[in-house]
Design a protein around this motif. Sequence first.
Motif, PDB file in Angstrom:
ATOM      1  N   VAL A  79      85.302  -7.382  43.384  1.00  0.00           N
ATOM      2  CA  VAL A  79      84.899  -5.981  43.328  1.00  0.00           C
ATOM      3  C   VAL A  79      84.833  -5.495  41.886  1.00  0.00           C
ATOM      4  CG1 VAL A  79      85.566  -3.633  43.971  1.00  0.00           C
ATOM      5  CG2 VAL A  79      85.814  -5.485  45.614  1.00  0.00           C
ATOM      6  N   GLN A  80      85.818  -5.869  41.095  1.00  0.00           N
ATOM      7  CA  GLN A  80      85.839  -5.441  39.695  1.00  0.00           C
ATOM      8  C   GLN A  80      84.625  -5.961  38.934  1.00  0.00           C
ATOM      9  OE1 GLN A  80      88.360  -7.399  36.776  1.00  0.00           O
ATOM     10  NE2 GLN A  80      89.243  -5.406  36.236  1.00  0.00           N
ATOM     11  N   ARG A  81      84.311  -7.233  39.099  1.00  0.00           N
ATOM     12  CA  ARG A  81      83.178  -7.818  38.377  1.00  0.00           C
ATOM     13  C   ARG A  81      81.848  -7.266  38.886  1.00  0.00           C
ATOM     14  NH1 ARG A  81      87.461 -10.491  37.641  1.00  0.00           N
ATOM     15  NH2 ARG A  81      87.787 -12.049  36.020  1.00  0.00           N
ATOM     16  N   THR A  82      81.785  -6.978  40.183  1.00  0.00           N
ATOM     17  CA  THR A  82      80.588  -6.348  40.725  1.00  0.00           C
ATOM     18  C   THR A  82      80.414  -4.944  40.146  1.00  0.00           C
ATOM     19  OG1 THR A  82      80.865  -7.582  42.793  1.00  0.00           O
ATOM     20  CG2 THR A  82      79.368  -5.707  42.831  1.00  0.00           C
ATOM     21  N   ALA A  83      81.532  -4.232  39.988  1.00  0.00           N
ATOM     22  CA  ALA A  83      81.483  -2.895  39.386  1.00  0.00           C
ATOM     23  C   ALA A  83      81.027  -2.969  37.938  1.00  0.00           C
ATOM     24  CB  ALA A  83      82.855  -2.237  39.472  1.00  0.00           C
ATOM     25  N   ILE A  84      81.488  -3.991  37.212  1.00  0.00           N
ATOM     26  CA  ILE A  84      81.080  -4.152  35.816  1.00  0.00           C
ATOM     27  C   ILE A  84      79.571  -4.392  35.729  1.00  0.00           C
ATOM     28  CG2 ILE A  84      81.239  -5.680  33.814  1.00  0.00           C
ATOM     29  CD1 ILE A  84      84.210  -6.068  34.522  1.00  0.00           C
ATOM     30  N   LYS A  90     100.961  -5.659  38.542  1.00  0.00           N
ATOM     31  CA  LYS A  90     102.097  -6.454  38.060  1.00  0.00           C
ATOM     32  C   LYS A  90     103.319  -6.219  38.946  1.00  0.00           C
ATOM     33  CE  LYS A  90     102.514  -6.561  33.656  1.00  0.00           C
ATOM     34  NZ  LYS A  90     102.794  -6.157  32.259  1.00  0.00           N
ATOM     35  N   LYS A  91     103.518  -4.983  39.360  1.00  0.00           N
ATOM     36  CA  LYS A  91     104.654  -4.651  40.224  1.00  0.00           C
ATOM     37  C   LYS A  91     104.568  -5.380  41.559  1.00  0.00           C
ATOM     38  CE  LYS A  91     106.782  -0.723  42.618  1.00  0.00           C
ATOM     39  NZ  LYS A  91     106.714   0.759  42.838  1.00  0.00           N
ATOM     40  N   HIS A  92     103.355  -5.527  42.088  1.00  0.00           N
ATOM     41  CA  HIS A  92     103.154  -6.202  43.372  1.00  0.00           C
ATOM     42  C   HIS A  92     102.894  -7.701  43.201  1.00  0.00           C
ATOM     43  CE1 HIS A  92     102.566  -2.033  44.717  1.00  0.00           C
ATOM     44  NE2 HIS A  92     102.835  -2.462  45.931  1.00  0.00           N
ATOM     45  N   ASN A  93     102.975  -8.172  41.959  1.00  0.00           N
ATOM     46  CA  ASN A  93     102.762  -9.595  41.657  1.00  0.00           C
ATOM     47  C   ASN A  93     101.382 -10.069  42.145  1.00  0.00           C
ATOM     48  OD1 ASN A  93     103.574 -12.044  40.515  1.00  0.00           O
ATOM     49  ND2 ASN A  93     104.339 -12.827  42.474  1.00  0.00           N
ATOM     50  N   ILE A  94     100.374  -9.256  41.870  1.00  0.00           N
ATOM     51  CA  ILE A  94      98.994  -9.579  42.253  1.00  0.00           C
ATOM     52  C   ILE A  94      98.169  -9.731  40.982  1.00  0.00           C
ATOM     53  CG2 ILE A  94      96.908  -8.730  43.405  1.00  0.00           C
ATOM     54  CD1 ILE A  94      98.757  -7.265  45.356  1.00  0.00           C
ATOM     55  N   LYS A  95      97.422 -10.822  40.912  1.00  0.00           N
ATOM     56  CA  LYS A  95      96.583 -11.082  39.755  1.00  0.00           C
ATOM     57  C   LYS A  95      95.123 -11.039  40.156  1.00  0.00           C
ATOM     58  CE  LYS A  95     100.038 -14.152  37.649  1.00  0.00           C
ATOM     59  NZ  LYS A  95     100.309 -15.513  37.133  1.00  0.00           N
ATOM     60  N   HIS A  96      94.281 -10.585  39.215  1.00  0.00           N
ATOM     61  CA  HIS A  96      92.844 -10.715  39.419  1.00  0.00           C
ATOM     62  C   HIS A  96      92.532 -12.215  39.348  1.00  0.00           C
ATOM     63  CE1 HIS A  96      92.114  -6.335  38.327  1.00  0.00           C
ATOM     64  NE2 HIS A  96      91.443  -6.517  39.442  1.00  0.00           N
ATOM     65  N   GLU A  97      92.289 -12.816  40.497  1.00  0.00           N
ATOM     66  CA  GLU A  97      92.063 -14.250  40.550  1.00  0.00           C
ATOM     67  C   GLU A  97      90.658 -14.581  40.035  1.00  0.00           C
ATOM     68  OE1 GLU A  97      94.248 -16.470  41.402  1.00  0.00           O
ATOM     69  OE2 GLU A  97      95.848 -15.212  42.201  1.00  0.00           O
ATOM     70  N   TYR A  98      90.367 -15.889  40.007  1.00  0.00           N
ATOM     71  CA  TYR A  98      89.023 -16.314  39.631  1.00  0.00           C
ATOM     72  C   TYR A  98      88.011 -15.700  40.589  1.00  0.00           C
ATOM     73  CZ  TYR A  98      89.681 -19.499  43.584  1.00  0.00           C
ATOM     74  OH  TYR A  98      89.925 -20.010  44.821  1.00  0.00           O
ATOM     75  N   LEU A  99      86.785 -15.558  40.114  1.00  0.00           N
ATOM     76  CA  LEU A  99      85.742 -14.935  40.927  1.00  0.00           C
ATOM     77  C   LEU A  99      85.463 -15.795  42.151  1.00  0.00           C
ATOM     78  CD1 LEU A  99      83.696 -12.714  41.276  1.00  0.00           C
ATOM     79  CD2 LEU A  99      82.103 -14.008  39.869  1.00  0.00           C
TER      80      LEU A  99
END
Length: 240
Positions: free
Chosen positions: A98-103, A214-223
Amino acid sequence: MRTIVARYWAIPLFQRMFVGAAWSVAGSGLARLLALASTVVVARLLGVANFGQLVMLQSTLGMFGVFAGLGLGVVATKFAAELKVRDPVRLGKILSLVQRTAIVGGALIALALALSSNAIATLIIHIPHLASLIALASVSVFFLTLDGYNNSALLGFEAIKQSVLGALVAGLLSIPLSIALTWSYGLQGAVMGVVLASILQCGISHWVLSQVLKKHNIKHEYLSLGEWKVLRDYALPALL
């Protein structure tokens, strides 16, 4: 009455809904008051004609912003709420998509606005000298698109307090800048203020979201293109 309130307050879901709604209403009210105060000052500095042109320009940005958003906010909110505990790895992949699509979407729509600025100013608005200012303001479409993604994801994490506080900080920082630029450079300064405000909003909401992730230990993973169906099933209907 107190018994009824106490009974509902003992329900965790009710507490979450009430607190979230309270922060949302308070934040919205304060943001509108700040915007009103800023608008009054800017209008006085610009005068009737120039302020009218600024409003027309902002309306144009709003229209293009709808298309730049691509309905992605719905996707970010839904899956952040649904998967933050149950499947954080998949959530990281979806948020990355979603982030990369928004970009990409924000950049393409901003570019389209910049390239068509002369036609819009001449053929639609009938104020040819606004072309350069529309092209300048197109930058804000990109940053507001990313800001929309950030805040939609924060909503899914129920981080409404953080989102509201971040927006208020951005407003308190951008309003004096906008007024100073308008006072110094007139209509051009007001447009520069719009662009700077969008950059501040995006930067602060991005930082807030990074802290929540970071608090939820979630990373933006590979596309992960394997998640493209969420765009088809949720973003596209929302955009339409």
